[in-house]
Design a protein around this motif. Structure first.
Motif, short mmCIF file in Angstrom:
data_model
loop_
_atom_site.label_atom_id
_atom_site.label_comp_id
_atom_site.label_asym_id
_atom_site.label_seq_id
_atom_site.Cartn_x
_atom_site.Cartn_y
_atom_site.Cartn_z
N GLY A 114 0.82 -1.21 0.00
CA GLY A 114 0.00 0.00 0.00
C GLY A 114 0.85 1.26 0.00
O GLY A 114 0.57 2.22 -0.74
N ALA A 115 1.92 1.26 0.81
CA ALA A 115 2.83 2.41 0.85
C ALA A 115 3.53 2.60 -0.50
O ALA A 115 3.74 3.73 -0.95
CB ALA A 115 3.86 2.22 1.96
N LEU A 116 3.89 1.48 -1.15
CA LEU A 116 4.54 1.56 -2.46
C LEU A 116 3.60 2.17 -3.50
O LEU A 116 4.00 3.05 -4.28
CB LEU A 116 4.98 0.16 -2.89
N LEU A 117 2.35 1.74 -3.52
CA LEU A 117 1.40 2.27 -4.48
C LEU A 117 1.16 3.77 -4.24
O LEU A 117 1.04 4.55 -5.19
CB LEU A 117 0.09 1.49 -4.40
N ASP A 118 1.10 4.17 -2.96
CA ASP A 118 0.95 5.58 -2.64
C ASP A 118 2.16 6.38 -3.12
O ASP A 118 2.02 7.47 -3.69
CB ASP A 118 0.79 5.78 -1.13
N GLY A 123 4.82 10.06 -6.85
CA GLY A 123 6.13 10.26 -7.44
C GLY A 123 7.23 10.41 -6.40
O GLY A 123 8.21 11.14 -6.60
N SER A 124 7.08 9.69 -5.28
CA SER A 124 8.02 9.82 -4.16
C SER A 124 9.17 8.83 -4.32
O SER A 124 8.95 7.62 -4.36
CB SER A 124 7.31 9.57 -2.83
N GLU A 125 10.39 9.34 -4.40
CA GLU A 125 11.57 8.49 -4.50
C GLU A 125 12.77 9.20 -3.90
O GLU A 125 12.73 10.41 -3.65
CB GLU A 125 11.86 8.12 -5.95
N ARG A 126 13.84 8.44 -3.66
CA ARG A 126 15.10 9.03 -3.21
C ARG A 126 16.25 8.25 -3.85
O ARG A 126 16.07 7.10 -4.26
CB ARG A 126 15.23 8.99 -1.69
N LEU A 318 21.64 4.53 -6.61
CA LEU A 318 20.43 3.90 -7.14
C LEU A 318 19.21 4.66 -6.65
O LEU A 318 19.14 5.09 -5.50
CB LEU A 318 20.37 2.44 -6.68
N ARG A 319 18.21 4.79 -7.53
CA ARG A 319 16.95 5.42 -7.15
C ARG A 319 16.00 4.37 -6.55
O ARG A 319 15.84 3.28 -7.09
CB ARG A 319 16.29 6.09 -8.35
N VAL A 320 15.35 4.74 -5.44
CA VAL A 320 14.47 3.83 -4.72
C VAL A 320 13.12 4.51 -4.48
O VAL A 320 13.07 5.68 -4.09
CB VAL A 320 15.08 3.41 -3.36
N ILE A 321 12.05 3.79 -4.72
CA ILE A 321 10.71 4.31 -4.44
C ILE A 321 10.43 4.18 -2.95
O ILE A 321 10.54 3.11 -2.37
CB ILE A 321 9.63 3.51 -5.23
#
Length: 322
Positions: A114-118, A123-126, A318-321
């Motif tokens: 659920g957190a990943l889909l949100d 468009g939240s990533e780091r 690396l970019r992570v969601i």
């Protein structure tokens, strides 16, 4: 967004039914391909092919820290390139899930999905830094290829405990905290270099640190978890910096008791400390040499014995969601 979901069917905290539910949830928002791992190293190969295809934008790991480590190594097979490589996302399914929890994700697969889909909707990533280890040049281990790690590596006593736990799991034992504690005691009783270690830490522009019994290299903090309790070996370690090191030069019964207590009561402000403990922060390049072969582990995966290991901290790898 076109995504690849890499599923480890042997993940310890998810059932086949749960994995099916999560897959359907992800497929509702993504153009999803699903691949199930069949053997050790398969997740790495799947991620490598995804990175080389140029068509996959996101690789999702459904499994534990070992699955995540394989996928990271597959994505970074040709080296870090955050703007080109697919993003990484993690749905925790292992027994500890250090990397996912260090990112601030829930430790429950359904909640994490659920957190990943949100995060995808927002468009939240780091972009995170990672560590890479390889055989030290000019040594017997020079030919060992580089391998990335996401949260920690260990050389010496710590890695020996990991190896013992893996042996017990291969014999059918469940990975529990009690199992780890038993192996810590057994490793301690058989440790030959408790009063004077064999490891020397060398880094550019500094005096070597000698006679270490064990070295823990961290890419983030916490170092691990005991249930819901975070354990901080190097509290200042961060995905935004290079690598931190905790080295112990003595493991007598009194020293082991003291440092074990300090780890169990550690906090984001204070980790192990004392006369026989050294800590180094934000180290980009260093090498650990041992006079004798010692166990070596990365992200909880025992990799055999080594005499020399070179480490590099790579910022923005690396970019992570999240």
């Amino acid at each position: 967004m076109r995504a690849l979901l890499v599923v480890n069917p042997a993940a310890t905290t998810t059932s086949a039914r749960t994995r099916d539910v999560l897959t359907h949830a992800l497929a509702s928002d993504l153009k999803l391909e699903v691949a199930t791992t069949e053997s050790r190293g398969h997740a790495r190969e799947l991620a490598r092919l995804a990175a080389e295809s140029g068509e996959i934008e996101l690789v999702i790991a459904l499994g534990g820290d070992g699955t995540v480590n394989e996928i990271v190594n597959g994505l970074l097979h040709e080296g870090p390139d955050p703007d080109r490589l697919p993003r990484l996302a993690v749905v925790p399914g292992g027994s500890t899930n250090v990397f996912a929890r260090a990112l601030g994700l829930p430790n429950h697969a359904v909640e994490a999905t659920g957190a990943l889909l949100d995060a995808l909707q927002q468009g939240s990533e780091r972009t995170v830094g990672l560590g890479v280890a390889s055989g030290a040049p000019g040594t017997d281990d020079a030919g060992v290829p580089p391998r990335w790690f996401t949260f920690c590596a260990g050389f010496g006593f710590d890695a020996g405990v990991v190896g013992r736990v893996e042996q017990q799991r291969e014999r059918g034992k469940r990975s529990t905290h009690a199992l780890y504690i038993r192996q810590v005691v057994r490793s301690f009783l058989q440790e030959q270099h408790r009063r004077g270690g064999t490891i020397t830490l060398e880094r550019p522009g500094a005096e070597p640190v000698e006679e270490l019994v064990m070295s823990i290299v961290c890419n983030t903090s916490p170092w691990t978890y005991l249930g819901n309790r975070p354990v901080y070996a190097t509290p200042a370690a961060s995905f935004d910096t290079a690598l931190d090191v905790l080295g112990l030069s003595r493991l007598t019964p009194a020293a082991l008791s003291r440092y074990a207590t300090q780890l169990l009561t550690s906090s984001p402000e204070r980790g192990p400390h004392g006369k026989h403990a050294i800590t180094l922060h934000d180290q980009t390049d260093f090498t650990l040499h041992s006079q004798v072969p010692l166990p070596f582990q990365m992200d909880g995966d025992h990799l055999g014995v080594r005499k020399s290991v070179s480490f590099t901290g790579v910022r923005r790898a690396l970019r992570v969601i999240v």
